[in-house]
Design an enzyme around this catalytic site. Structure first.
Site, PDB file in Angstrom:
ATOM      1  CG  ASP A 110      84.342  -0.558  46.492  1.00 11.78           C
ATOM      2  OD1 ASP A 110      83.249  -0.839  47.008  1.00 11.78           O
ATOM      3  OD2 ASP A 110      85.198  -1.414  46.174  1.00 11.78           O
TER       4      ASP A 110
HETATM    5  N1  URA Z   1      83.976  -4.627  42.741  1.00 14.82           N
HETATM    6  C1  URA Z   1      84.724  -3.984  43.655  1.00 14.82           C
HETATM    7  O1  URA Z   1      85.589  -4.569  44.288  1.00 14.82           O
HETATM    8  N2  URA Z   1      84.502  -2.665  43.827  1.00 14.82           N
HETATM    9  C2  URA Z   1      83.591  -1.966  43.134  1.00 14.82           C
HETATM   10  O2  URA Z   1      83.453  -0.750  43.325  1.00 14.82           O
HETATM   11  C3  URA Z   1      82.827  -2.651  42.172  1.00 14.82           C
HETATM   12  C4  URA Z   1      83.038  -3.992  42.000  1.00 14.82           C
END
Ligand code: URA
Length: 231
Positions: A101
């Site tokens: 993310d």
């Molecule tokens: N899980 C999440 O919630 N976000 C990420 O970026 C990676 C794993």
């Protein structure tokens, strides 16, 4: 990518040695002798060393320490993408093997080898990923057991696969998951009434984020690191 870096990568020499080749007029770009190592090499440049055409041979593999606020896609209307951090020829030919993310930091693997990245991202291969998590609320011991049994995420048909949780302090933990559902770690902690306020990926398979890489820095993977997902 700068010409001197291009030469050192394609010829397997140091930048200093590349500088000597340039000085000795042994390098031509698009038919012209070039002595300036800072020249930008782009996809349409034909670089020759003593008349021999140079190009990257074979697939490319990198690890990047992703900073906050960068997205893992090639195009985004609002945020910078991780690809602007790469000083490589044809970065558009590379892809991220397992996205993070925008607000997640840490280990991102980049390659142009689709088969290799498939072994990381395909649920069938159950590749383990380790995340350091900071939480808004204290984390009860029983979360270890709940995550080990799998949790039901909203909109998913099946429970999450067993995840390992190591509690580091009241609001800090390491979690190891072997799948990559959308926002998985954040949703897992939300399912037990907590909130992730910081998320950092430390490891993918046996590849650990190099501690020497500052946020935004990257390096090629070693042969040993690449081999782990070629098996
Ligand atoms: N899980 C999440 O919630 N976000 C990420 O970026 C990676 C794993």
């Amino acid at each position: 990518m700068r010409l001197d870096k291009f030469l050192s990568t394609t010829l397997g020499i140091t930048r200093k040695e590349a500088g000597k080749l340039l000085k000795n007029k042994q390098i031509e770009v698009n038919g012209e002798i070039v002595k300036n190592g800072s020249l930008k090499v782009t996809d349409d440049c034909d670089v020759e060393f003593n008349g021999r055409s140079l190009s990257f041979s074979g697939p490319r593999y990198f690890m990047l320490n992703k900073p906050q606020g960068f997205v893992c896609s090639h195009v985004d209307d609002y945020n910078p993408t991780v690809f602007v951090l790469l000083d490589e020829v044809s970065p558009e030919k590379l892809h991220v093997a397992g996205r993070l993310d925008g607000d997640t930091t840490g280990l991102v693997l980049l390659t142009d080898d689709g088969q290799w990245s498939h072994r990381i991202t395909s649920p069938r291969h159950e590749c383990e990923k380790v995340y350091y998590v900071e939480l808004a609320d204290p984390l009860p011991e029983e979360t270890i057991q709940i995550f080990a049994e799998g949790v039901q995420l909203r909109g998913e048909k099946e429970l999450t696969r067993p995840a390992k949780l190591e509690i580091l302090s009241e609001r800090e933990a390491l979690i190891t998951i072997s799948e990559g559902k959308y926002h998985q770690v954040k949703r897992m902690f939300a399912s037990v009434g907590n909130k992730v306020v910081g998320l950092h990926r430390e490891q993918v398979g046996n590849i650990e984020l190099d501690e020497e890489l500052e946020p935004g820095e990257y390096r090629p993977l070693t042969d040993e690191e690449i081999a782990y997902f070629l098996k």
